[in-house]
Every structure is written in C-alpha cells, then in structure tokens.
Design an enzyme around this catalytic site. Structure first.
Site, PDB file in Angstrom:
ATOM      1  N   ALA A  75      -6.308   1.069  21.805  1.00 37.31           N
ATOM      2  CA  ALA A  75      -5.056   0.712  22.471  1.00 37.31           C
ATOM      3  C   ALA A  75      -5.211  -0.514  23.365  1.00 37.31           C
ATOM      4  CB  ALA A  75      -4.535   1.903  23.275  1.00 37.31           C
ATOM      5  N   GLN A 183      -0.551   8.108  24.780  1.00 34.57           N
ATOM      6  CA  GLN A 183      -0.581   9.539  25.120  1.00 34.57           C
ATOM      7  C   GLN A 183       0.535  10.329  24.421  1.00 34.57           C
ATOM      8  OE1 GLN A 183      -2.936  11.110  26.490  1.00 34.57           O
ATOM      9  NE2 GLN A 183      -4.113   9.471  27.449  1.00 34.57           N
ATOM     10  N   SER A 203      -3.940   4.902  19.857  1.00 33.97           N
ATOM     11  CA  SER A 203      -5.401   4.882  19.748  1.00 33.97           C
ATOM     12  C   SER A 203      -5.925   6.138  19.062  1.00 33.97           C
ATOM     13  CB  SER A 203      -5.990   4.788  21.153  1.00 33.97           C
ATOM     14  OG  SER A 203      -7.388   4.750  21.098  1.00 33.97           O
ATOM     15  N   HIS A 205      -8.926   7.701  19.325  1.00 31.46           N
ATOM     16  CA  HIS A 205      -9.744   8.682  20.049  1.00 31.46           C
ATOM     17  C   HIS A 205      -8.946   9.526  21.033  1.00 31.46           C
ATOM     18  CE1 HIS A 205     -10.553   6.911  24.170  1.00 31.46           C
ATOM     19  NE2 HIS A 205     -10.110   5.831  23.572  1.00 31.46           N
ATOM     20  N   CYS A 329     -11.293   5.212  33.434  1.00 29.96           N
ATOM     21  CA  CYS A 329     -11.876   3.874  33.560  1.00 29.96           C
ATOM     22  C   CYS A 329     -12.411   3.636  34.969  1.00 29.96           C
ATOM     23  CB  CYS A 329     -10.815   2.832  33.233  1.00 29.96           C
ATOM     24  SG  CYS A 329      -9.802   3.303  31.843  1.00 29.96           S
TER      25      CYS A 329
HETATM   26  C1  PLP Z   1      -6.705   5.663  26.749  1.00 27.15           C
HETATM   27  C2  PLP Z   1      -5.504   4.859  27.007  1.00 27.15           C
HETATM   28  C3  PLP Z   1      -5.492   3.478  26.763  1.00 27.15           C
HETATM   29  C4  PLP Z   1      -6.721   2.738  26.262  1.00 27.15           C
HETATM   30  O1  PLP Z   1      -7.024   3.128  24.954  1.00 27.15           O
HETATM   31  P1  PLP Z   1      -8.393   2.669  24.257  1.00 27.15           P
HETATM   32  O2  PLP Z   1      -8.156   3.006  22.816  1.00 27.15           O
HETATM   33  O3  PLP Z   1      -9.465   3.466  24.885  1.00 27.15           O
HETATM   34  O4  PLP Z   1      -8.537   1.215  24.459  1.00 27.15           O
HETATM   35  C5  PLP Z   1      -4.336   2.800  27.002  1.00 27.15           C
HETATM   36  N1  PLP Z   1      -3.233   3.412  27.464  1.00 27.15           N
HETATM   37  C6  PLP Z   1      -3.203   4.727  27.706  1.00 27.15           C
HETATM   38  C7  PLP Z   1      -1.944   5.357  28.197  1.00 27.15           C
HETATM   39  C8  PLP Z   1      -4.327   5.496  27.494  1.00 27.15           C
HETATM   40  O5  PLP Z   1      -4.296   6.802  27.745  1.00 27.15           O
END
Ligand code: PLP
Length: 385
Positions: A75, A183, A203, A205, A329
């Site tokens: 993401a 999310q 994303s 994961h 993070c």
């Molecule tokens: C985890 C997350 C991201 C970042 O996603 P990655 O795939 O780890 O880069 C961005 N926005 C939200 C709302 C997230 O929960």
C-alpha cells in the site's frame, strides 16, 4: 509458525499471517513456475497467462477492470505512486491537495514531501469520534485542488469514513478522489466503481497474503485518471510501475481475494462477535472508554483507553499476547498516536490506549486470555495513587 500458536495475536491491522491455502497457491511460483511473465518464450507466456487470470480475479473482487489495476510492493508504494503521480500530472491546474490528520503515515509523509516541493496541503481535522466533517471538506476544496485523499477504515480505530459521499462531493467540486482502503479490502465488500473513487490502494499482507504485494486501482472508466510515472524502467504495468512482476505475490493476492469473497460474511460474523464480547468485558472495568465511533467502525478493531494506565507498560507485561498502542511503524520512538491526538485525546489518554485488531484465526480462548490478563494488570497497576 510455532511462535504464532503460542500467542494470542491481536495485531491483524499491522499484519496478518498467510492463509495456508494462499501459501499452497503461491509456492509453485517460487519454485518450478519461476519464468518471467515478460519473456516471449512459451514458459514465460504460460506464467503471463496465470498473471492475467490473477489480475482478472483481483479486479473482479473490487469490481474493477483488469486494466485498472497496477501491482505494487504494497500500500505504501501504491499511495506514493497515486499521490505523486496526480500531483505531477495535474500540476498545471493547481498545487493544492486535501487529506486528513488521521491518515496513515504513508499518506501523510508523501504529502509532507510534496509540501517541500511547493504543494500546499490541507490536513482536515476530525471530530471526537474520528469522522471528518463534510462541510469542512466542502469549504476546503478550491479551484486549484487536485486531489482529496481520505482513508476508508482507520488502522488504529477502525473508524469508517463515508467514502461514497466524499468521492461525490470531491467530484462536484472538481477534484479527484483517492482512498487508502488497506484496512477495508478483504474485510468488507468494496466496489470501486460504485464508490466512484478515482484511486484506491490496498495490500496483500493485511488480508492473509504475504508482505511485498499490493495494488493500486486507477479509474479508466468515464474520466480516466492520468498519473505521471514515478518508477522508470522496462515499462511494466502500463508504464506506471516498472520492474519484473512479483508473480508469487500476485498469485497469492488473487487467492486471498478468492478466499475473502467466499468467507467474508462468515468472518464478519465470527470476528465481530469476538470483538463485541471483548468490549463487553473490558468496559465493565472502571475508567475504560472507546476511542472512535461505535457505529461507523470496521468489525475487527477496538481501540480502548484505560485511563490512568500506561499502555506500553501493559503491553510489555502481557508476554504471550500481541497488542499495539498505535500503528506498527516507527515504534522505536515512543510518541503518542497522531490519530488519537487528532481525535482530541490528551497525551496521557493517548498513551493509555490500546488497539485490539482481531482476525480470522482468533478464538474465544484468545479473548478470555487477554481479558484475564488485562484485569490482573489494571487491578495491580493502579497508577492513581
Ligand atoms: C498497513 C497500512 C498501510 C501500509 O501498507 P504496506 O503494504 O505495509 O505498505 C497503509 N495504510 C494503511 C491504512 C495500513 O493499514
């Protein structure tokens, strides 16, 4: 996996384990089926065919066209490509972008970078329940506003913004609209076309595929969105994201979408039931309150303030329980959550808050374990004295 089976895991919003069926689907593409889908030989083309099918499946899952999907590493990259791509492509119209103070750092820091390059960013505030005020948004949009970016479901509180309404409003005022739906995709039904969004990120994961795969939806129907490429090379993904495709990741994401489409309702029922039973028990404890809107909230997330406590200390004392006191993070630095502060919490209350994010592998026993542990800790760790 041994570790996972010994702990009660309540950190699904930071990452999920891979569904075993997803792993099974992707493994052949890490081994025998390794060819580069851009290669013209038969081996490469057979892999290209699999990528094509996966792209169709993923697009279908969010009601998009296959040509509207750009595969990325996650993401964060999708968000960077989208925001910077719009900023550069439409800068003759203006240099103003609107987002919200409770967005993920991937959005906020990308906007900060654009500020250094001469763009002006408006960070909308939120109400105490985490929702934006649509009147405030309407007033903020100007003739030189290129883009409005509002996340679908907040990663810390689960609060769901009225995305369809916001997209409509943005368009009426002449701006493009993007949503970070990381999310939401996989948890609730997402129809990119019906939502009317121009750009949407998600994303792998966060939805039981592995780390390192994500996607950006770029509207092509009706008003085509033009993005200036940010990553240059072999011209993959319609020139928007050069680099050899992450085939195992794409296959995994497609499988994750297939599983989610079949099991979403069931997951929603079981996970929301677990989440609700957790809240019923925790809210019986003194000095507890919910952060975020009770109603407009994704069903797996609960952000609770244990007034007077130190969430970090609490989390540290729960050895076999994985919990979070903010987003995953930059956790080397202990800072109060920017999301909770934007919702009006004082620093002490922000530091006293814990995020519980549940997933499909949680059990009733996990819930009992965490309730028991929190009861013990809050009773022996009374910081009022
Ligand atoms: C985890 C997350 C991201 C970042 O996603 P990655 O795939 O780890 O880069 C961005 N926005 C939200 C709302 C997230 O929960």
């Amino acid at each position: 996996m041994d570790e996972f089976h010994n702990i009660s895991y309540f950190d699904y919003n930071s990452t999920t384990p891979i569904d075993p069926r997803v792993l099974d689907a992707m493994l052949p593409f890490l081994q025998d089926n390794f060819a580069n889908p851009s290669s013209t030989h038969h081996f490469g083309q057979s892999i290209n065919e699999k990528v094509k099918q996966a792209r169709e499946q993923i697009a279908d899952f969010i009601n998009a066209e296959p040509s509207e999907l750009i595969f990325t590493s996650g993401a964060t990259e999708a968000i960077n490509i989208a925001i910077k791509g719009v900023a550069e492509s439409y800068s003759s119209k203006g240099k103003h972008i609107i987002t919200v103070s409770t967005e993920h750092k991937a959005v906020l820091d990308t906007c900060k970078d654009l500020e250094r390059k001469g763009f002006e960013i408006t960070y909308l505030t939120v109400q105490n329940n985490g929702l934006i005020d649509l009147d405030e948004l309407q007033k903020a949009i100007r003739p030189d506003t290129l883009l409005v970016s509002v996340m679908y479901a907040n990663n810390e509180t689960g609060v769901i913004q009225p995305i369809k309404e916001i997209a409509k409003l943005s368009h009426e005022e002449g701006a493009l609209f993007m949503t970070d739906a990381t999310q939401a995709v996989g948890k609730i039904e997402i129809d990119a076309d019906d939502l009317g969004v121009d750009l949407l990120c998600f994303s792998g994961h966060k939805m039981y595929a592995q780390k390192g795969i994500g996607a950006l939806y770029v509207r092509q129907r009706g008003n085509k969105v033009r993005l200036t490429p940010q990553i240059h090379g072999g011209g993959h993904e319609q020139g928007l994201r050069s680099g050899t495709l992450n085939v195992p990741g794409i296959i995994a994401l497609a499988k994750a979408c297939e599983i989610a489409s079949q099991e979403m309702m069931q997951n929603q029922n079981t996970i929301s039931e677990l989440r609700d039973s957790l809240e019923v028990q925790l809210f019986k404890l003194p000095n507890t309150s919910l952060n975020g809107d009770v109603k407009n909230r994704i069903y797996n997330t609960s952000n609770i303030c244990f007034k007077g406590q130190d969430a970090n200390v609490m989390i540290g004392r729960m050895k076999n329980i994985a919990l979070s006191n903010g987003s995953a993070c930059s956790s080397a630095v202990v800072e109060p959550s920017h999301v909770l502060k934007a919702m009006g919490l004082g620093e002490d209350d922000a530091f006293a808050s814990i995020r519980f994010s549940l997933g499909k592998f949680n059990t009733k026993e996990d819930i009992e374990t965490v309730i028991q542990k929190i009861k013990e800790i809050t009773q022996t760790n009374n910081n009022y004295a």
